[in-house]
Design a protein around this motif. Structure first.
Motif, mmCIF file in Angstrom:
data_model
loop_
_atom_site.group_PDB
_atom_site.id
_atom_site.type_symbol
_atom_site.label_atom_id
_atom_site.label_comp_id
_atom_site.label_asym_id
_atom_site.label_seq_id
_atom_site.Cartn_x
_atom_site.Cartn_y
_atom_site.Cartn_z
ATOM 1 N N GLU A 193 0.855 -1.180 0.000
ATOM 2 C CA GLU A 193 0.000 0.000 0.000
ATOM 3 C C GLU A 193 0.896 1.237 0.000
ATOM 4 O OE1 GLU A 193 -2.410 2.157 3.408
ATOM 5 O OE2 GLU A 193 -3.484 0.337 2.775
ATOM 6 N N LEU A 194 0.649 2.140 -0.924
ATOM 7 C CA LEU A 194 1.447 3.353 -1.031
ATOM 8 C C LEU A 194 0.554 4.568 -0.845
ATOM 9 C CD1 LEU A 194 2.373 1.364 -3.749
ATOM 10 C CD2 LEU A 194 4.380 2.767 -3.306
ATOM 11 N N THR A 195 1.091 5.586 -0.200
ATOM 12 C CA THR A 195 0.365 6.834 0.015
ATOM 13 C C THR A 195 0.980 7.935 -0.844
ATOM 14 O OG1 THR A 195 -0.147 6.201 2.296
ATOM 15 C CG2 THR A 195 -0.375 8.532 1.723
ATOM 16 N N VAL A 196 0.168 8.571 -1.649
ATOM 17 C CA VAL A 196 0.635 9.629 -2.537
ATOM 18 C C VAL A 196 1.092 10.825 -1.698
ATOM 19 C CG1 VAL A 196 -0.018 11.213 -4.397
ATOM 20 C CG2 VAL A 196 -0.949 8.879 -4.345
ATOM 21 N N THR A 197 2.264 11.344 -2.009
ATOM 22 C CA THR A 197 2.814 12.479 -1.268
ATOM 23 C C THR A 197 2.808 13.733 -2.136
ATOM 24 O OG1 THR A 197 5.097 12.166 -1.992
ATOM 25 C CG2 THR A 197 4.363 10.888 -0.074
ATOM 26 N N GLU A 198 3.142 14.845 -1.520
ATOM 27 C CA GLU A 198 3.234 16.108 -2.245
ATOM 28 C C GLU A 198 4.314 16.050 -3.317
ATOM 29 O OE1 GLU A 198 3.878 20.896 -1.266
ATOM 30 O OE2 GLU A 198 4.033 19.387 0.319
ATOM 31 N N GLU A 199 5.362 15.205 -3.073
ATOM 32 C CA GLU A 199 6.479 15.111 -4.012
ATOM 33 C C GLU A 199 6.227 14.123 -5.145
ATOM 34 O OE1 GLU A 199 6.870 14.592 -0.696
ATOM 35 O OE2 GLU A 199 7.531 16.616 -0.192
ATOM 36 N N ALA A 200 5.108 13.400 -5.129
ATOM 37 C CA ALA A 200 4.854 12.375 -6.144
ATOM 38 C C ALA A 200 4.784 13.000 -7.535
ATOM 39 C CB ALA A 200 3.555 11.649 -5.832
ATOM 40 N N PRO A 201 5.581 12.512 -8.489
ATOM 41 C CA PRO A 201 5.569 13.097 -9.837
ATOM 42 C C PRO A 201 4.243 12.915 -10.556
ATOM 43 C CG PRO A 201 6.918 11.113 -9.778
ATOM 44 C CD PRO A 201 6.576 11.433 -8.357
ATOM 45 N N THR A 202 3.413 11.959 -10.123
ATOM 46 C CA THR A 202 2.129 11.714 -10.780
ATOM 47 C C THR A 202 0.952 12.315 -10.010
ATOM 48 O OG1 THR A 202 2.110 9.548 -9.700
ATOM 49 C CG2 THR A 202 2.867 9.627 -11.980
ATOM 50 N N ARG A 203 1.240 13.142 -8.991
ATOM 51 C CA ARG A 203 0.140 13.794 -8.271
ATOM 52 C C ARG A 203 -0.641 14.673 -9.250
ATOM 53 N NH1 ARG A 203 -0.416 18.534 -5.101
ATOM 54 N NH2 ARG A 203 1.771 19.080 -5.497
ATOM 55 N N GLY A 204 -1.960 14.507 -9.277
ATOM 56 C CA GLY A 204 -2.801 15.219 -10.225
ATOM 57 C C GLY A 204 -3.159 14.401 -11.452
ATOM 58 N N TYR A 205 -2.426 13.316 -11.700
ATOM 59 C CA TYR A 205 -2.754 12.420 -12.801
ATOM 60 C C TYR A 205 -4.007 11.623 -12.447
ATOM 61 C CZ TYR A 205 1.883 12.941 -15.009
ATOM 62 O OH TYR A 205 3.007 13.410 -15.627
ATOM 63 N N THR A 206 -4.689 11.091 -13.466
ATOM 64 C CA THR A 206 -5.742 10.115 -13.219
ATOM 65 C C THR A 206 -5.105 8.729 -13.204
ATOM 66 O OG1 THR A 206 -6.233 9.768 -15.555
ATOM 67 C CG2 THR A 206 -7.421 11.547 -14.424
ATOM 68 N N ILE A 207 -5.840 7.766 -12.647
ATOM 69 C CA ILE A 207 -5.310 6.400 -12.591
ATOM 70 C C ILE A 207 -5.048 5.872 -13.993
ATOM 71 C CG2 ILE A 207 -5.899 4.015 -11.962
ATOM 72 C CD1 ILE A 207 -7.257 5.124 -9.476
ATOM 73 N N SER A 208 -5.887 6.228 -14.955
ATOM 74 C CA SER A 208 -5.680 5.753 -16.330
ATOM 75 C C SER A 208 -4.413 6.323 -16.950
ATOM 76 C CB SER A 208 -6.893 6.113 -17.194
ATOM 77 O OG SER A 208 -7.027 7.526 -17.308
ATOM 78 N N GLU A 209 -3.927 7.448 -16.410
ATOM 79 C CA GLU A 209 -2.724 8.076 -16.955
ATOM 80 C C GLU A 209 -1.445 7.529 -16.335
ATOM 81 O OE1 GLU A 209 -4.315 12.551 -18.100
ATOM 82 O OE2 GLU A 209 -3.807 12.099 -15.998
ATOM 83 N N LEU A 210 -1.570 6.718 -15.300
ATOM 84 C CA LEU A 210 -0.385 6.133 -14.676
ATOM 85 C C LEU A 210 0.329 5.216 -15.647
ATOM 86 C CD1 LEU A 210 -1.606 5.136 -11.093
ATOM 87 C CD2 LEU A 210 -0.058 7.000 -11.715
#
Length: 231
Positions: free
Chosen positions: A149-166
């Protein structure tokens, strides 16, 4: 990451083995000569002596450690080791037995970073406590697969992406997703990733570091060298 574990009994040895298999550096501290020798025979770096004494922990290079796990069956030894570890700048994990009363728990909880009950949680719980942070092992599926289990952080490069865009590695799959403070559910491809959101991912050990980089970012101390091992 580098860890010092007090106690080479069942809990300490198993937790050390899990961390070592993930590529972390582990030093065990054990005052019982027979247990110390058994750990050395299994390939561990072992410092003989009482883990509640600062000079012994200094021989274990506590100043170089990221975290200290006091995992003996003796609460006083564990607590003293944690106090020393805290003085040397370590994250501190204290083992207590489940039969301790709530007031005992509260007394020690304020002085350490985390308390674990190995009889209930096993080595995976102790390992997660030592690592801390934004990635948490949930289960081992096979020799080379783990659910995390991972928690998205402020530093995550994909923050703001949709799951389909991962664009996760081929050997990684999102199994569940939950907004911060909400239950996990089946991932919605159009759901956007924001700080505090959680994803449960099935991944090959070899790509966990890449998955961590994508979903958590560089500043998660806990997830450094996040390749996982069996528990």
């Amino acid at each position: 990451m580098r860890f010092v574990i007090i106690g080479a009994g069942r809990v300490g040895l198993r937790t050390g083995r899990v961390l070592q298999e993930e590529g972390h550096e582990v030093t065990l501290v054990e005052r019982d000569a027979a247990l110390a020798e058994r750990a050395r025979d299994q390939g561990f770096d072992v410092v003989g002596g009482d883990g509640s004494r600062e000079e012994v922990l200094e021989r274990a290079e506590i100043d170089e450690a990221d975290a200290l796990g006091a995992l003996t069956g003796d609460l006083n030894t564990n607590f003293a080791a944690c106090l020393i570890g805290k003085h040397h700048g370590c994250r501190t994990i204290l083992r207590i037995d489940e039969d301790y009363r709530e007031n005992i728990y509260r007394k020690y909880a304020e002085a350490v970073d985390e308390i674990v009950y190995p009889e209930r949680l096993g080595a995976i719980g102790a390992k997660n406590a030592l690592l801390g942070g934004d990635i948490r092992a949930i289960a081992d599926i096979a020799q080379n697969l783990q659910v995390v289990e991972l928690t998205v952080t402020e530093e995550a490069p994909t923050r703001g992406y949709t799951i389909s865009e991962l664009q996760l590695p081929a050997d990684a799959t999102v199994l569940a997703f939950g907004k911060e403070g909400e239950p996990l559910d089946i991932p919605d491809p159009d759901e956007s990733l924001e700080e505090g959101d959680r994803l449960v991912v099935l991944a090959d050990f070899d790509v966990l570091g890449d998955v961590r980089q994508i979903l958590v970012g560089d500043n998660s101390r806990a997830a450094a060298q996040a390749g996982a091992g069996g528990v």
